[in-house]
Write a protein that holds these residues in place. Sequence first.
Motif, PDB file in Angstrom:
ATOM      1  N   THR A  23       0.851  -1.185   0.000  1.00  0.00           N
ATOM      2  CA  THR A  23       0.000   0.000   0.000  1.00  0.00           C
ATOM      3  C   THR A  23       0.891   1.241   0.000  1.00  0.00           C
ATOM      4  O   THR A  23       1.918   1.268   0.681  1.00  0.00           O
ATOM      5  N   PHE A  24       0.495   2.234  -0.771  1.00  0.00           N
ATOM      6  CA  PHE A  24       1.291   3.462  -0.864  1.00  0.00           C
ATOM      7  C   PHE A  24       1.141   4.259   0.433  1.00  0.00           C
ATOM      8  O   PHE A  24       0.053   4.696   0.786  1.00  0.00           O
ATOM      9  N   GLY A  25       2.251   4.457   1.140  1.00  0.00           N
ATOM     10  CA  GLY A  25       2.251   5.261   2.360  1.00  0.00           C
ATOM     11  C   GLY A  25       2.595   6.706   2.023  1.00  0.00           C
ATOM     12  O   GLY A  25       3.689   6.986   1.533  1.00  0.00           O
ATOM     13  N   ALA A  26       1.669   7.623   2.273  1.00  0.00           N
ATOM     14  CA  ALA A  26       1.815   8.995   1.776  1.00  0.00           C
ATOM     15  C   ALA A  26       2.278   9.991   2.836  1.00  0.00           C
ATOM     16  O   ALA A  26       2.048  11.190   2.693  1.00  0.00           O
ATOM     17  N   TRP A  27       2.931   9.503   3.899  1.00  0.00           N
ATOM     18  CA  TRP A  27       3.475  10.439   4.892  1.00  0.00           C
ATOM     19  C   TRP A  27       4.551  11.318   4.251  1.00  0.00           C
ATOM     20  O   TRP A  27       4.490  12.551   4.286  1.00  0.00           O
ATOM     21  N   ALA A  28       5.560  10.686   3.660  1.00  0.00           N
ATOM     22  CA  ALA A  28       6.657  11.458   3.068  1.00  0.00           C
ATOM     23  C   ALA A  28       6.169  12.362   1.942  1.00  0.00           C
ATOM     24  O   ALA A  28       6.739  13.429   1.703  1.00  0.00           O
ATOM     25  N   ILE A  57      -4.029   3.526  -0.879  1.00  0.00           N
ATOM     26  CA  ILE A  57      -3.193   4.663  -0.482  1.00  0.00           C
ATOM     27  C   ILE A  57      -3.540   5.035   0.945  1.00  0.00           C
ATOM     28  O   ILE A  57      -4.703   5.247   1.280  1.00  0.00           O
ATOM     29  N   ASP A  58      -2.514   5.124   1.785  1.00  0.00           N
ATOM     30  CA  ASP A  58      -2.704   5.496   3.186  1.00  0.00           C
ATOM     31  C   ASP A  58      -2.153   6.904   3.410  1.00  0.00           C
ATOM     32  O   ASP A  58      -0.997   7.187   3.094  1.00  0.00           O
ATOM     33  N   THR A  59      -2.979   7.767   3.976  1.00  0.00           N
ATOM     34  CA  THR A  59      -2.572   9.142   4.228  1.00  0.00           C
ATOM     35  C   THR A  59      -3.120   9.577   5.584  1.00  0.00           C
ATOM     36  O   THR A  59      -3.616   8.762   6.355  1.00  0.00           O
ATOM     37  N   ALA A  60      -2.999  10.862   5.887  1.00  0.00           N
ATOM     38  CA  ALA A  60      -3.512  11.411   7.145  1.00  0.00           C
ATOM     39  C   ALA A  60      -3.504  12.933   7.051  1.00  0.00           C
ATOM     40  O   ALA A  60      -2.636  13.508   6.391  1.00  0.00           O
ATOM     41  N   PRO A  61      -4.439  13.599   7.722  1.00  0.00           N
ATOM     42  CA  PRO A  61      -4.456  15.062   7.704  1.00  0.00           C
ATOM     43  C   PRO A  61      -3.161  15.685   8.221  1.00  0.00           C
ATOM     44  O   PRO A  61      -2.699  16.695   7.689  1.00  0.00           O
TER      45      PRO A  61
END
Length: 337
Positions: A23-28, A57-61
């Motif tokens: 899963t694409f981790g979108a922190w960076a 895709i995993d992200t966060a505010p």
Amino acid sequence: MQYRKIGNSQKIGQSGLDVSVITFGAWAAGGWMWGGTERSDAVKAIKESYEAGVTSIDTAPIYGQGLSEEIVGEAIKGIPRDKVQILTKFGMRWDLAKGDFAMHSKKNDGQAIDIYKYAGKESIVKECEDSLRRLGTDYIDLYQIHWPDKTTPIAETMEAVAQLIQQGKVRYAGVCNYNADQMREAAESIHLASNQVPYSMVKRGIEAETVPYCIEHGKAILAYSPLERGLLTGKMKPGHPFSADDHRAKLHFFKDENLKRVNAFLEKIKPLADDKGATLGQLVLRWTVEQPGITIALAGARDARQALQNAAAMDITLTPEEIIFINGHLNPLELVS
């Protein structure tokens, strides 16, 4: 790419959510705590990752204070909504001084901010609306509390998410960084699909209690930082220069002595990666998703090249004997704190 189902339930209408094992981790991608970001590169990374089969895709505010979610929203425009799974989070506020103080930090532009872990009902409702707007969608596939908030009863938090599910704004509920006891308490108020927790070759603490609980109760484990923020790629050497706003500079994993020890371990398993035509990072990602209880691995990327390398980790296979070989070199590895 391979896909695994999370969120299985006996309830009518809940058939589970298929997510890509990488899963694409979108922190960076949001730049925050990673030394900034190049938006066009991040968008391209997500798009090309999707073309390679990475549909989740995993992200966060909190990642870039909304920037990561905006980037994800831009990247998925034009993709049929039912072909991509959006995993985002709630419960970390930089714009409200309420709840459990988490840390002092800075935005990408250098502006000082204070971050609070807060998961009160009214805050969750607001955060969900903000996330939907930034992501450009009318529903979130998996909505996860980012960190436990000791100032808010877990039941209140989960009841708010249940309400969002009832309204059709959220499909499944998940948690992040919860221990087994916290998961048990949350499960009294809502059907939990998953727990997103840190897990890597050098950080295996969840194997004691969290993994057994999740296996017993059919909960997915979403492993984040499986490459330990780049440590396990073999590309980081003692004396590595970190930018001033790169959080890794303060982590013990990146002490010169630990870089030496980890790289010595990686050299021992490199022949296996070479035999498979794989990078060390790909071998590590494949090992991760073969561990008991681990459902998917979140892998971040700053550009399309990294994203495609991560996706290709699922093109290799590991036999039980090869996993034993890796573990034989891994288990004696000890890092200094």
